[in-house]
Design an enzyme around this catalytic site. Structure first.
Site, mmCIF file in Angstrom:
data_model
loop_
_atom_site.group_PDB
_atom_site.id
_atom_site.type_symbol
_atom_site.label_atom_id
_atom_site.label_comp_id
_atom_site.label_asym_id
_atom_site.label_seq_id
_atom_site.Cartn_x
_atom_site.Cartn_y
_atom_site.Cartn_z
ATOM 1 N N ASP A 145 0.585 18.237 10.331
ATOM 2 C CA ASP A 145 1.046 18.778 9.059
ATOM 3 C C ASP A 145 1.334 17.646 8.085
ATOM 4 O O ASP A 145 2.031 16.681 8.425
ATOM 5 C CB ASP A 145 2.305 19.628 9.277
ATOM 6 C CG ASP A 145 2.566 20.559 8.099
ATOM 7 O OD1 ASP A 145 1.612 20.869 7.358
ATOM 8 O OD2 ASP A 145 3.725 20.985 7.925
ATOM 9 N N HIS A 152 6.769 19.310 -4.358
ATOM 10 C CA HIS A 152 7.583 19.740 -3.215
ATOM 11 C C HIS A 152 8.371 18.558 -2.647
ATOM 12 O O HIS A 152 9.571 18.666 -2.389
ATOM 13 C CB HIS A 152 6.670 20.336 -2.136
ATOM 14 C CG HIS A 152 7.367 20.647 -0.854
ATOM 15 N ND1 HIS A 152 8.248 21.697 -0.705
ATOM 16 C CD2 HIS A 152 7.325 20.031 0.363
ATOM 17 C CE1 HIS A 152 8.708 21.728 0.536
ATOM 18 N NE2 HIS A 152 8.177 20.732 1.205
ATOM 19 N N ASP A 251 3.886 27.726 7.321
ATOM 20 C CA ASP A 251 4.584 26.823 8.237
ATOM 21 C C ASP A 251 6.078 27.174 8.205
ATOM 22 O O ASP A 251 6.869 26.533 7.511
ATOM 23 C CB ASP A 251 4.329 25.374 7.801
ATOM 24 C CG ASP A 251 5.025 24.373 8.696
ATOM 25 O OD1 ASP A 251 5.277 24.698 9.862
ATOM 26 O OD2 ASP A 251 5.318 23.264 8.213
HETATM 27 MN MN MN Z 1 4.925 22.121 6.517
#
Ligand code: MN
Length: 447
Positions: A145, A152, A251
């Site tokens: 990931d 973000h 996620d």
């Molecule tokens: Mn993530």
């Protein structure tokens, strides 16, 4: 490698599967995403299919019916790989030329001008999407990931480190961590709220119990195909030839557990209890018309040479609109439609898909077909374009009001989170990703 637009992208193409020609349809003949399916509730083998309109072309049945008998050897090889098992891994292990050959063959078979005999042959190979259920499209060997949205990263950084939101490596290194593949499931996943350790900011010692700050992360999933040998790097110029396609990825994240555990080695139990992906993989080739130039602000560091090339600057970004929606149990029982929480675009990502592949392998790490890369939460430049609740609620301080008058700060039991994505460009058909939905169940009782 640059995927050029070709006859499969022609905006004027129509399909004899009439639902594929509707304006509001996500799966026009220019899309042709792959998934793994069977008839809902049946004990049939899961198998590969291609979405077309509101139908799925069953590749195994189409192959058995002789739909590909006249095809060239490369297409034949791709068809055999696609129908070889209950995952797309054998197809992913081929190269981009084989993927492209299969796409061309499928496009020609499904066009409105294909022969009546072909249509008669293929009509029994269609299964309505409303009658289908999905399995994971691939056996995912490894999951990595990333953290590619600077919007973000900055917003989260401010919450965790107000004085020092963006760490100095962010603009140089595509930040990532090795995640957990075993808990990734396909849309429709239901999972129990995770249990774990948390520590309140004013507490001296942690407590054990259900996560109280359960969140989602809106991400794009990148399925690797045609892996590299251990010790060999994939250069930028060739990186996209190792990408089979993209999906949507939620996620799920336990923010209170994450805050307590993430230093010094990064996320662990806050992330590995569940991750949900959409059933359809939109191939990189299908996305060729929806590319955009990748840019880096001149005030920022420019990428090191191994993360830069002319193709990146010319077409390295992907214009994919991303949307998150919520439907609570109360909304469901009141017949209220899912409510949009945010809208953002993958084009705003600080790092491109090609840079993720080049960086991941630059040290000789081998990627394998079926490996999944997460883009990291895709938040846009404005606060309402944030791809997680942590951002939308200003760190859990501002509740959101939902239709029906309920409020949410984080996800409650029974809530369903839905993500959708689509590529659009004036004069071209909309290419949809379908959706990924997941529902949170109450935590396991601690005895
Ligand atoms: Mn993530």
């Amino acid at each position: 490698m640059t995927i050029q637009c070709n006859e499969t992208h022609q905006p004027t193409l129509r399909s004899w599967v009439s639902s594929a020609n509707a304006d509001d349809n996500e799966f026009p003949i220019q899309n042709l995403p792959y998934g793994i399916f069977r008839r809902r509730g049946s004990s049939e083998q899961f198998r590969a299919g291609v979405a077309i309109g509101d139908q799925i072309l069953d590749l195994r049945v189409a192959h058995a019916a002789g739909a590909f008998v006249a095809a060239d050897a490369q297409t034949q090889a791709a068809v055999h790989a696609a129908v070889a098992g209950a995952t797309l891994n054998p197809l992913m292990d081929l190269d981009a030329g084989a993927w492209s050959a299969l796409r061309l063959a499928l496009s020609r078979l499904l066009r409105s001008d294909c022969s009546a005999a072909q249509q008669a042959l293929l009509t029994p190979c269609l299964v309505a999407q409303s009658d289908a259920e999905h399995a994971l499209p691939a056996q995912i060997g490894d999951y990595t990931d990333f953290y590619t949205s600077i919007h973000h990263a900055t917003a989260i950084g401010k919450l965790f480190r107000p004085d020092n939101p963006l760490l100095p490596n962010y603009k140089w290194v595509p930040i990532g961590y090795h995640g957990r593949a075993s808990s990734i499931d396909v849309s429709g996943q239901q999972f129990r709220r995770p249990l774990g350790q948390t520590r309140a900011p004013d507490a001296e010692v942690p407590v054990f119990g259900p996560c109280k700050r359960l969140d989602y992360e809106l991400e794009v999933g990148v399925f690797i195909g045609n892996g590299n040998a251990l010790g060999e790097a994939i250069p930028m110029a060739n990186a996209e030839a190792h990408v089979f396609g993209l999906c949507l990825l939620n996620d799920w994240s336990a923010r209170d557990m994450q805050a307590w555990e993430y230093q010094p080695l990064g996320p662990f139990l806050a992330k590995n209890f569940a991750s949900t992906i959409s059933p359809w993989i939109v191939t990189l080739e299908a996305l060729a018309p929806y590319r955009a130039g990748w840019t880096r602000d001149s005030a920022d560091p420019q990428p090191l040479p191994y993360l830069d090339d002319a193709g990146l600057r010319d077409h390295g970004a992907l214009d994919v609109q991303l949307e998150v929606l919520i439907q609570t149990p109360a909304m469901r029982s009141a017949g209220l439609a899912p409510h949009r929480l945010s809208l953002s675009n993958f084009r705003d990502s600080y790092w491109s898909v090609s840079q993720l592949v080049a960086h991941h392998t630059v040290n000789g790490c081998n990627l394998r077909g079926g490996d999944l890369l997460g883009s990291g939460t895709q938040s846009g430049p404005t606060p309402e374009a944030a791809g997680s609740l942590l951002e939308l609620t200003a760190g859990g301080k501002q509740a959101l009001t939902l239709p029906g008058g309920e409020t949410r700060i984080f996800i409650q039991d029974g809530d369903t989170i839905i993500m959708r994505g689509s590529a659009r460009r004036d004069g071209w058909p909309r290419i949809g990703f379908g959706e990924v939905a997941g529902t949170v169940l109450p935590a396991r009782t601690v005895v």
